[in-house]
Write a protein that holds these residues in place. Structure first.
Motif, PDB file in Angstrom:
ATOM      1  N   ALA A   6     -37.873  -8.601 -98.656  1.00  0.00           N
ATOM      2  CA  ALA A   6     -38.698  -7.410 -98.877  1.00  0.00           C
ATOM      3  C   ALA A   6     -38.498  -6.406 -97.753  1.00  0.00           C
ATOM      4  O   ALA A   6     -38.351  -5.198 -97.990  1.00  0.00           O
ATOM      5  CB  ALA A   6     -40.172  -7.806 -98.975  1.00  0.00           C
ATOM      6  N   GLY A   7     -38.482  -6.888 -96.513  1.00  0.00           N
ATOM      7  CA  GLY A   7     -38.229  -5.997 -95.382  1.00  0.00           C
ATOM      8  C   GLY A   7     -36.846  -5.375 -95.446  1.00  0.00           C
ATOM      9  O   GLY A   7     -36.679  -4.177 -95.174  1.00  0.00           O
ATOM     10  N   ALA A   8     -35.856  -6.188 -95.828  1.00  0.00           N
ATOM     11  CA  ALA A   8     -34.488  -5.680 -95.941  1.00  0.00           C
ATOM     12  C   ALA A   8     -34.390  -4.614 -97.027  1.00  0.00           C
ATOM     13  O   ALA A   8     -33.722  -3.583 -96.854  1.00  0.00           O
ATOM     14  CB  ALA A   8     -33.529  -6.835 -96.246  1.00  0.00           C
ATOM     15  N   ALA A   9     -35.056  -4.836 -98.157  1.00  0.00           N
ATOM     16  CA  ALA A   9     -35.028  -3.858 -99.251  1.00  0.00           C
ATOM     17  C   ALA A   9     -35.674  -2.545 -98.821  1.00  0.00           C
ATOM     18  O   ALA A   9     -35.173  -1.458 -99.127  1.00  0.00           O
ATOM     19  CB  ALA A   9     -35.738  -4.425-100.477  1.00  0.00           C
ATOM     20  N   GLY A  10     -36.789  -2.646 -98.106  1.00  0.00           N
ATOM     21  CA  GLY A  10     -37.443  -1.441 -97.624  1.00  0.00           C
ATOM     22  C   GLY A  10     -36.579  -0.660 -96.654  1.00  0.00           C
ATOM     23  O   GLY A  10     -36.469   0.566 -96.729  1.00  0.00           O
ATOM     24  N   LEU A  11     -35.914  -1.374 -95.738  1.00  0.00           N
ATOM     25  CA  LEU A  11     -35.049  -0.708 -94.766  1.00  0.00           C
ATOM     26  C   LEU A  11     -33.805  -0.126 -95.432  1.00  0.00           C
ATOM     27  O   LEU A  11     -33.321   0.945 -95.032  1.00  0.00           O
ATOM     28  CB  LEU A  11     -34.653  -1.700 -93.667  1.00  0.00           C
ATOM     29  N   SER A  30     -30.862   4.733 -97.343  1.00  0.00           N
ATOM     30  CA  SER A  30     -30.272   5.564 -98.397  1.00  0.00           C
ATOM     31  C   SER A  30     -30.665   7.024 -98.215  1.00  0.00           C
ATOM     32  O   SER A  30     -29.977   7.919 -98.696  1.00  0.00           O
ATOM     33  CB  SER A  30     -30.729   5.078 -99.775  1.00  0.00           C
ATOM     34  N   TRP A  31     -31.759   7.276 -97.520  1.00  0.00           N
ATOM     35  CA  TRP A  31     -32.194   8.641 -97.210  1.00  0.00           C
ATOM     36  C   TRP A  31     -31.473   9.149 -95.968  1.00  0.00           C
ATOM     37  O   TRP A  31     -31.050  10.300 -95.915  1.00  0.00           O
ATOM     38  CB  TRP A  31     -33.704   8.654 -97.006  1.00  0.00           C
ATOM     39  N   ILE A  32     -31.293   8.283 -94.983  1.00  0.00           N
ATOM     40  CA  ILE A  32     -30.613   8.670 -93.747  1.00  0.00           C
ATOM     41  C   ILE A  32     -29.129   8.914 -93.987  1.00  0.00           C
ATOM     42  O   ILE A  32     -28.548   9.900 -93.517  1.00  0.00           O
ATOM     43  CB  ILE A  32     -30.797   7.588 -92.667  1.00  0.00           C
ATOM     44  N   ASP A  33     -28.487   8.000 -94.723  1.00  0.00           N
ATOM     45  CA  ASP A  33     -27.047   8.088 -94.956  1.00  0.00           C
ATOM     46  C   ASP A  33     -26.768   7.959 -96.451  1.00  0.00           C
ATOM     47  O   ASP A  33     -26.481   6.863 -96.936  1.00  0.00           O
ATOM     48  CB  ASP A  33     -26.328   6.985 -94.173  1.00  0.00           C
ATOM     49  N   PRO A  34     -26.836   9.071 -97.201  1.00  0.00           N
ATOM     50  CA  PRO A  34     -26.636   9.010 -98.653  1.00  0.00           C
ATOM     51  C   PRO A  34     -25.181   8.864 -99.083  1.00  0.00           C
ATOM     52  O   PRO A  34     -24.900   8.714-100.275  1.00  0.00           O
ATOM     53  CB  PRO A  34     -27.210  10.341 -99.132  1.00  0.00           C
ATOM     54  N   GLY A  35     -24.250   8.928 -98.133  1.00  0.00           N
ATOM     55  CA  GLY A  35     -22.838   8.839 -98.493  1.00  0.00           C
ATOM     56  C   GLY A  35     -22.388  10.062 -99.260  1.00  0.00           C
ATOM     57  O   GLY A  35     -22.801  11.181 -98.957  1.00  0.00           O
ATOM     58  N   PRO A  36     -21.568   9.868-100.300  1.00  0.00           N
ATOM     59  CA  PRO A  36     -21.058  11.024-101.057  1.00  0.00           C
ATOM     60  C   PRO A  36     -22.071  11.613-102.030  1.00  0.00           C
ATOM     61  O   PRO A  36     -21.811  12.651-102.638  1.00  0.00           O
ATOM     62  CB  PRO A  36     -19.867  10.429-101.820  1.00  0.00           C
ATOM     63  N   LEU A  37     -23.220  10.954-102.185  1.00  0.00           N
ATOM     64  CA  LEU A  37     -24.218  11.428-103.143  1.00  0.00           C
ATOM     65  C   LEU A  37     -25.162  12.438-102.498  1.00  0.00           C
ATOM     66  O   LEU A  37     -25.290  12.490-101.270  1.00  0.00           O
ATOM     67  CB  LEU A  37     -25.047  10.248-103.659  1.00  0.00           C
ATOM     68  N   ARG A  38     -25.817  13.217-103.347  1.00  0.00           N
ATOM     69  CA  ARG A  38     -26.930  14.022-102.859  1.00  0.00           C
ATOM     70  C   ARG A  38     -28.008  13.075-102.338  1.00  0.00           C
ATOM     71  O   ARG A  38     -28.196  11.982-102.866  1.00  0.00           O
ATOM     72  CB  ARG A  38     -27.504  14.882-103.977  1.00  0.00           C
TER      73      ARG A  38
END
Length: 329
Positions: free
Chosen positions: A224-229, A234-242
């Motif tokens: 659960a902690g890993a999923a939250g982090l 995904s917000w800090i580093d979205p990669g090629p996506l918006r």
């Protein structure tokens, strides 16, 4: 490709598909026409995405196809088929994708617990902070073991408590701080309790009572902690996506993980409610807990690994998720 000219040429078909998708009843000819138009517009969407990915047109066609698909196939798949797919494809894929995050969180949380426990066991000042000697004696000799009271009611209370911790890790994931705080708070507490038990010569009691259910229960909290982090990342580093697309996709996968953990915590609650405090041999209790943990990771690695190799992510399908904004580069 001139997207305006393409839209002008095919807009009559798109409008007709929208019209048929919105009708309450269709006769045979109209139903056949709906299917043909659905296939045609799906080809149009593929062409637009590959040749001229205009966000407005992609969004329009994606939404149109979702409505048409619902009209053709119904609002959802048969219930049991959806449940089976979730259990053997979607959930394990979502868990498999965050496996390294889970392993990292596990290592860090156990390190915190061990360091805290060693400090309490070996530092008189830290031990005194756990309470007066009489309170410590009562807890070590009576309260800790008495807590594990076999029965359905106890299993339900355990599940509720653990679900609350996991829920905070998941729901507060986007902050990045809430999962870390919940993990820190809980594993400092676990370590301190173990350290106090060790200082009073009852470390074996602590381990034999916490291990049967704790192997799976703590793993669920780690996940659960890993999923939250991972959601936060995904917000800090979205990669090629918006950034919005990255967060939406990871958020949907996060919900999948949360649902799976409800079941995992239910199993650990049953073990804690009916095995940990039972009269079984201590080694048999630990074996049961180890089997439950091994089954969980076998499920993640076997089914999840296969699902991810087949392109699954734990997210909704493209039709279910709807359209997303296309970005260049």
């Amino acid at each position: 490709m001139d997207i305006d000219a393409f839209a002008a040429v095919h807009s009559s078909q798109w409008n007709r598909l929208a019209q048929l998708s919105g009708r309450r009843r269709l006769d045979g000819a109209e139903a056949d026409e709906l299917v043909r138009l659905y296939q045609t517009v799906a080809t149009h969407l593929s062409t637009v995405r590959s040749a001229a990915p205009d966000p407005a047109v992609v969004t329009r066609l994606s939404d149109l196809l979702v409505r048409a698909r619902t009209k053709i196939a119904g609002s959802h798949e048969p219930a049991w088929r959806g449940v089976v797919r979730f259990a053997v494809v979607t959930a394990p894929a979502a868990l498999y994708r965050i496996r390294w995050w889970a392993h990292g969180v596990t290592a860090a949380a156990l390190l915190v617990a061990v360091v805290t426990g060693a400090n309490v066991a070996n530092d008189p000042e830290a031990l005194r902070a756990m309470g007066p000697p009489s309170v410590q004696e009562q807890y070590v000799n009576e309260a800790f073991a008495d807590y594990y009271d076999p029965g359905v009611g106890f299993a339900g209370r355990v599940w509720t408590n653990n679900f609350w911790i996991a829920w905070w890790c998941v729901a507060g994931g986007i902050t990045g701080i809430v999962p870390l705080y919940m993990l820190w708070q809980n594993f400092v507490s676990v370590g301190a309790t173990g350290g106090m038990m060790a200082a009073h010569g009852e470390l074996d009691t602590f381990l034999t009572l916490i291990a049967p259910h704790g192997l799976l229960e703590l793993t669920a909290i780690f996940v659960a902690g890993a999923a939250g982090l991972r959601f936060f990342w995904s917000w800090i580093d979205p990669g090629p996506l918006r950034r919005s697309t990255s967060v939406a996709r990871e958020g949907r996968a996060l919900i999948t993980v949360a649902i799976a953990l409800v079941v995992v915590l239910g199993v650990s609650g049953l073990i804690e409610g009916f095995v940990t405090g039972s009269s079984m041999f201590w080694w048999l209790k630990i074996v049961i807990g180890a089997i439950a943990l091994a089954a969980f990771w076998a499920y993640v690695y076997a089914l999840g690994g296969r699902a991810v190799r087949d392109g699954e992510t734990g997210d909704l399908s493209a039709d279910e998720a709807g359209a997303y904004a296309v970005t260049a580069g």
